[in-house]
Design a protein around this motif. Structure first.
Motif, short mmCIF file in Angstrom:
data_model
loop_
_atom_site.label_atom_id
_atom_site.label_comp_id
_atom_site.label_asym_id
_atom_site.label_seq_id
_atom_site.Cartn_x
_atom_site.Cartn_y
_atom_site.Cartn_z
N GLU A 235 18.29 2.08 3.91
CA GLU A 235 17.68 2.21 2.59
C GLU A 235 18.22 1.16 1.62
O GLU A 235 17.45 0.54 0.86
CB GLU A 235 17.92 3.62 2.04
CG GLU A 235 17.12 4.67 2.79
CD GLU A 235 17.51 6.09 2.44
OE1 GLU A 235 16.62 6.95 2.39
OE2 GLU A 235 18.72 6.34 2.22
N GLY A 522 1.58 5.49 1.45
CA GLY A 522 2.63 6.04 2.28
C GLY A 522 2.63 5.44 3.67
O GLY A 522 1.66 4.84 4.12
N ARG A 524 4.94 5.78 7.78
CA ARG A 524 6.02 6.28 8.63
C ARG A 524 6.16 5.30 9.79
O ARG A 524 5.17 4.96 10.46
CB ARG A 524 5.71 7.68 9.16
CG ARG A 524 6.83 8.27 10.03
CD ARG A 524 6.34 9.49 10.80
NE ARG A 524 5.24 9.16 11.68
CZ ARG A 524 5.38 8.57 12.88
NH1 ARG A 524 6.59 8.21 13.31
NH2 ARG A 524 4.34 8.32 13.63
N THR A 583 1.52 10.21 1.81
CA THR A 583 2.61 11.05 1.29
C THR A 583 3.29 10.48 0.06
O THR A 583 4.09 11.17 -0.58
CB THR A 583 3.68 11.24 2.38
OG1 THR A 583 4.25 9.95 2.70
CG2 THR A 583 3.08 11.84 3.65
N ARG A 585 5.49 8.19 0.28
CA ARG A 585 6.86 7.87 0.69
C ARG A 585 6.84 6.84 1.82
O ARG A 585 5.89 6.75 2.61
CB ARG A 585 7.59 9.13 1.16
CG ARG A 585 7.48 10.31 0.23
CD ARG A 585 8.37 11.46 0.66
NE ARG A 585 9.77 11.18 0.41
CZ ARG A 585 10.36 11.34 -0.77
NH1 ARG A 585 9.69 11.81 -1.80
NH2 ARG A 585 11.65 11.07 -0.91
N CYS A 586 7.93 6.09 1.89
CA CYS A 586 8.19 5.19 3.02
C CYS A 586 9.26 5.85 3.88
O CYS A 586 10.42 5.97 3.44
CB CYS A 586 8.64 3.82 2.53
SG CYS A 586 9.04 2.67 3.87
N ILE A 587 8.87 6.27 5.06
CA ILE A 587 9.78 6.99 5.95
C ILE A 587 9.98 6.16 7.21
O ILE A 587 9.02 5.72 7.85
CB ILE A 587 9.22 8.38 6.31
CG1 ILE A 587 9.07 9.22 5.04
CG2 ILE A 587 10.12 9.07 7.33
CD1 ILE A 587 8.40 10.56 5.26
N ASP A 597 14.00 7.33 3.68
CA ASP A 597 13.00 8.21 3.08
C ASP A 597 13.05 7.98 1.57
O ASP A 597 13.84 8.60 0.86
CB ASP A 597 13.27 9.67 3.43
CG ASP A 597 12.19 10.61 2.91
OD1 ASP A 597 11.26 10.13 2.22
OD2 ASP A 597 12.26 11.83 3.19
N ILE A 598 12.20 7.08 1.10
CA ILE A 598 12.21 6.68 -0.31
C ILE A 598 10.79 6.75 -0.85
O ILE A 598 9.83 6.36 -0.17
CB ILE A 598 12.77 5.26 -0.49
CG1 ILE A 598 14.24 5.19 -0.07
CG2 ILE A 598 12.64 4.78 -1.93
CD1 ILE A 598 14.86 3.82 -0.24
N GLU A 599 10.65 7.22 -2.08
CA GLU A 599 9.35 7.21 -2.73
C GLU A 599 8.89 5.76 -2.94
O GLU A 599 9.67 4.91 -3.36
CB GLU A 599 9.43 7.90 -4.08
CG GLU A 599 9.72 9.39 -4.00
CD GLU A 599 10.02 9.96 -5.38
OE1 GLU A 599 9.18 10.69 -5.90
OE2 GLU A 599 11.10 9.64 -5.91
#
Length: 980
Positions: A235, A522, A524, A583, A585-587, A597-599
């Motif tokens: 991150e 978003g 993943r 979502t 988010r970046c997962i 896991d960041i917005e």
């Protein structure tokens, strides 16, 4: 480890490369007698060995039996005193080795296993009575210690066994786990973290620069405190890439003083374009500006053309070849990543380096450690890098320049640009629009991921210093890129097999996937699925590596089978590594755990805002007190021989500018082969239209008047295209700001003034900016040969590139004088404006008065000249630039190998009239039959100076000022780089 290692050495019976290479080595001061060169291929395999017969077949495939011979697992027989072998260090991209491996696989119908490889190297056999220390220095000049290994043997050491079999395989420990980073530390430790990076828990060594300042680290700490957890190393590294100056352009985005609350970009660059487009209405030529990988303008009713110019300064300082190669293939990918994919059709380049003849010794470390490459080595490397990138990709490279100033010795500026072409629509889909949707699969296409290119974005956001990371150096692979470029823009795009695409450039997957995730809201990603060059990479390395030749695509699930089948048939590696989501988010997952896991809102917009302050700079330089010489013959010759004026054809001839068959007016023109300030190329077969390209920069003006410098850049870039016969209304601009010491108020004031100049003059000419790039902190910090601490900053440099559409290439005008008896005019007014000029530099001065310009009057003049060219009233046109009117007249004469009889007005001091760099001017030749009509069109803007004829350039004022044979002027013009 490789169980089986074989070595194949290939040499020419009569090597065509030797004279050039020997002359180059001798020009560097190494007085060798003879040189032989052998290409070496080391084949290393694990489970499968090759038989003797197979190895002989491989040798035959890797050589040309008509002109070459080879040996297998034997020493090449040669007459020499020293053998010097130069190969790559482990992990450095080896394009020749990769191609050799693919050749073996194709011919023998075998597949190399993971870890098996072919490694290329070159073996120099040197004859000459040279001391060992000189041979060591020669080896250093043939290699770059950051990317190459060098082995030297004497004739006795070489013996019958020859050179050693070296396998430069990357060997890493097993993949490490995701780590946690404690940000609850004192501010001084946070500052060090941002500057030097995270401490590796296994080695205790810091990983390399994050380029995060204290305010940014405080914002990150606050975000994760609210989540009640520590950030992972993945991150932190991802935020560093995304927030880097290289990616976010924080200086251009930040508020500045009280009068620029929206920042330089929105206030001056974007605003100029928006206002121009609004004023033009239906006449707007722009399609896409600032929002995609490139900018785009209308070509005709069916096609559009794209343009983008990047910089690759920091990597080119460490490895000029790899840096420039990566720069050009990287900007090719910006073209492929525009919309749903444009075809790269033209390359451009620009090199700002130190004087290659200067003996400048700089070191990144104390006690003469970690030496900086010489200007000559940097120039040789960047020229070769751009050449390999364009030539191997089959993209013509017609346009470019070289500019020399020893303030670029610590850190060169390397510009690389690409023009693309694409239909506006296919099968009812607008190809210049793209959008990933939730549920689309994240697909990585092209090369594999390695440790090369780690911290490239953050490294490029800081000054070059002793801690600059070697892993930031990359070497591009244009062959791999050509394969996926063709299959994407020639097949997959028009089949509708993907919804969005972008380049894996700065920040690698961490930026490309996260940028595309904004379209779907978003993403993943599973790092375990990312294909690697070798095992053992850590999760954070996989996520941020900028290893080259990769694109990220959004492929609908229902199209993935067809897409993957197409990639397999075209031998392009493609891998599904995740999916786009909604979502917000970046997962990122790895080894079964969540590594990130960041917005998206915080990742892209959480960067803390700051207000920058400027401080005006006033200069008062000494002015020359010398009288005008009675004769100017020697001065005219000397001006033509100045490195910023003379021929750089030694670069031009290394680049293929006719491939793809669209060549109209090339980089050198006329019988005398003079460097042209603009080029013209057809990019759509069957169309009478063409794309004109030009560039301009005036770094010597910036310290005097940065506002006037910007005006000169914009005006000169536009004039280059007008001289071809392109209307100002069909021209768009690109800006590249390369600044130094960008945290100093004085430098920020210069930047602000230059940006204001860009706004005012783009608006006045009605030429919108469609793309741009800035590169800050172009400074070198290190030591000189006497161990003194030194800081060398580049001259604040603005490159303006212009692109325009020529409506009929058959009416285009070249720069060379055509026929004896034609009339010679200067278009535009000349003033005593020599501040920062090449003439004042020749005299040893800087001066204070840079050229000024009435842009409204100039545009009206350019429209009239365009009208005259369109109606075929003009035989040649040359935009006056560096060196002024005297240089322009000489170049037009040299290009045509025709003399001129010129009379200059007596109202101004003759040398100032001839060498002032006043803007808005052209040298034009006109047939006598067209005199009346031409003068009617141009009016008072046209001043008749004389006529074409004879074999001498004769310039007269009140008395004879100069009389020079054109052949001698041509020799002076081509002398500086004649031996390169």
């Amino acid at each position: 480890m490789a169980s089986f290692v074989h070595r194949i050495e290939v040499h020419y019976k009569k090597d065509p490369r030797l004279k050039i290479r020997k002359d180059r080595i001798r020009s560097l001061g190494f007085l060798i007698d003879e040189l032989q060169l052998t290409d070496v291929y080391t084949i290393a395999t694990g489970s499968r060995d090759f038989t003797r017969d197979e190895l002989l077949e491989i040798g035959a495939r890797l050589s040309n039996p008509v002109v070459q011979e080879f040996v297998v697992d034997e020493a090449t027989t040669a007459f020499f005193d020293y053998a010097i072998e130069v190969g790559f260090l482990p992990g450095v991209t080896d394009n020749v080795g990769t191609t050799a491996r693919q050749t073996i696989e194709d011919y023998l119908r075998v597949k190399f296993s993971l870890g098996d490889a072919v490694y290329s190297s070159q073996l120099y056999f040197v004859r000459g009575h040279l001391p060992p220390e000189t041979i060591t220095r020669l080896g250093d000049n043939l290699a770059n210690p950051l990317v190459n290994r060098v082995i030297i043997k004497t004739r006795q050491e070489y013996g019958d066994r020859g050179m050693d079999r070296v396998v430069p395989r990357v060997q890493l420990h097993e993949m490490r786990n995701v780590g946690l980073v404690d940000l609850e530390i004192p501010d001084e430790d946070l500052v060090r973290l941002g500057k030097e990076g995270i401490v590796d828990p296994e080695t205790g060594v810091r990983r390399g620069p994050l380029a995060l300042d204290l305010a940014q680290l405080h914002a990150i700490r606050k975000y994760f405190n609210e989540l009640e957890r520590w950030p992972t190393d993945v991150e932190i590294e991802s935020l560093a890439q995304t927030w880097s100056e290289h990616c976010k352009h924080t200086i251009f985005a930040s508020a500045m003083d009280d009068d620029v609350p929206k920042g330089l970009y929105k206030t001056f660059i974007q605003a100029a374009t928006n206002e121009i487009r609004k004023e033009k209405g239906d006449r707007d030529i722009c399609v896409t500006v600032f929002t995609d990988n490139s900018g785009a303008i209308v070509f005709d009713d069916e096609f559009l053309v794209t343009d983008k110019v990047e910089t690759h300064n920091s990597p080119s300082a460490l490895d000029p070849f790899g840096g420039a190669l990566t720069g050009i293939v990287g900007v090719n990918r910006d073209t492929i990543g525009f919309g749903l994919g444009a075809k790269p059709c033209l390359n451009v380049y620009g090199f700002c380096v130190g004087d290659p003849a200067a003996d400048i010794k700089l070191f990144r470390g104390k006690n003469r450690k970690n030496p900086v490459l010489s200007p000559r080595q940097i120039l040789d490397g960047v020229v070769r890098g751009v050449g390999v990138g364009g030539n191997c990709s089959g993209i013509p490279t017609p346009q470019g320049f070289c500019y020399f100033d020893n303030r670029y010795a610590g850190k060169p500026l390397v510009f690389a640009g690409t023009v693309g072409v694409m239909p506006k629509e296919a099968n009812g889909v607008k190809l210049y629009e793209k959008k990933a949707e939730p549920g689309d699969l994240v697909v990585m296409v092209g090369g594999r991921v390695g440790k090369d290119g780690i911290h490239g974005a953050t490294f490029s956001s800081e000054a070059l210093d002793p801690a600059s990371p070697v892993t930031a150096v990359q070497i591009g692979d244009p062959i791999t890129q050509k394969k996926f470029s063709d299959v994407l823009v020639k097949e997959a795009r028009d089949l509708g097999l993907y919804r969005s695409i972008t380049d894996n450039g700065a920040g690698g997957l961490s930026c490309s996937v996260a940028e595309m995730a904004k379209e779907s809201n978003g993403c993943r990603v599973d790092l375990d699925k990312v294909p690697l060059k070798y095992p053992g990479m850590a999760p954070w390395e996989i996520w941020i590596s900028e290893s080259q030749e990769r694109m990220t695509l959004a492929v609908p699930p229902e199209k993935i089978g067809e897409f993957m089948d197409l990639m397999k048939r075209r031998e392009v590696e493609a891998t599904v590594i995740g999916e786009f989501t909604g979502t917000g988010r970046c997962i990122v997952e790895c080894q079964g755990i969540v590594a990130m896991d960041i917005e998206l809102a915080f990742l892209h917009d959480g960067l803390p805002k700051k207000v920058l302050r400027t401080m005006p700079v006033k200069v008062n330089n000494p002015e020359p007190a010398l009288p005008c010489p009675a004769r100017l013959d020697d001065i005219v010759s000397a001006m033509l021989g100045r490195k910023n004026i003379c021929s750089t054809e030694f670069v031009t001839i290394q680049y293929d500018h006719t491939v793809q068959g669209g060549h109209v007016l090339g980089p050198v023109q006329g019988k005398g082969r003079v460097q042209a300030p603009a080029t013209l190329t057809k990019v759509v077969p069957g169309s009478k239209k063409g794309v004109g390209l030009s560039q301009a920069l005036f770094p010597s003006y910036t310290e005097i008047d940065p506002y006037g410098m910007a005006a000169a850049c914009i005006d000169t870039a536009i004039r280059g295209l007008v001289a071809l016969g392109i209307s100002p209304d069909e021209i768009a601009l690109l800006d590249n700001f390369c600044w130094c010491s960008s945290d100093e108020p004085e430098r920020l004031w210069q930047l602000k003034e230059a940006a204001k100049g860009c706004y005012d003059y783009a608006k006045s000419f009605g030429t919108p900016f469609i793309s741009g790039k800035d590169s800050m902190f172009n400074d070198f910090s290190g030591y000189d040969a006497e161990n003194n601490r030194v800081k060398i900053s580049v001259p604040p440099t603005l490159l303006i590139s212009s692109i325009g559409i020529h409506v009929d290439v058959l009416k285009a005008v070249s720069i060379d004088a055509k026929i004896a008896g034609d009339l010679v005019y200067v278009i535009g007014e000349t003033g005593e404006e020599l501040g920062g000029s090449e003439y004042f530099a020749h005299l040893g001065y800087t001066g204070n008065m840079v050229p000024k310009l009435d842009a409204a009057a100039a545009k009206a003049r350019y429209l009239r000249l365009y009208d005259a060219i369109f109606h075929e009233q003009v035989a040649s046109a040359f935009p006056v630039s560096h060196g002024g009117l005297g240089v322009a007249l000489a170049k037009v004469a040299i290009a045509g190998r025709l003399g001129m009889d010129i009379t200059v007005p007596s109202a101004m001091r003759p040398d100032y009239f001839l060498f002032s760099e006043s803007l808005g001017r052209f040298v034009v030749t006109v047939a006598p039959d067209h005199k009346r009509e031409f003068e009617r069109i141009m009016g008072a803007d046209a001043l008749l100076l004389g006529k074409v004829g004879g074999n001498r350039l004769q310039i007269t004022g009140r008395t004879l000022l100069a009389e020079l044979e054109i052949s001698k002027l041509e020799a002076a013009y081509k002398a500086p780089f004649g031996g390169f």
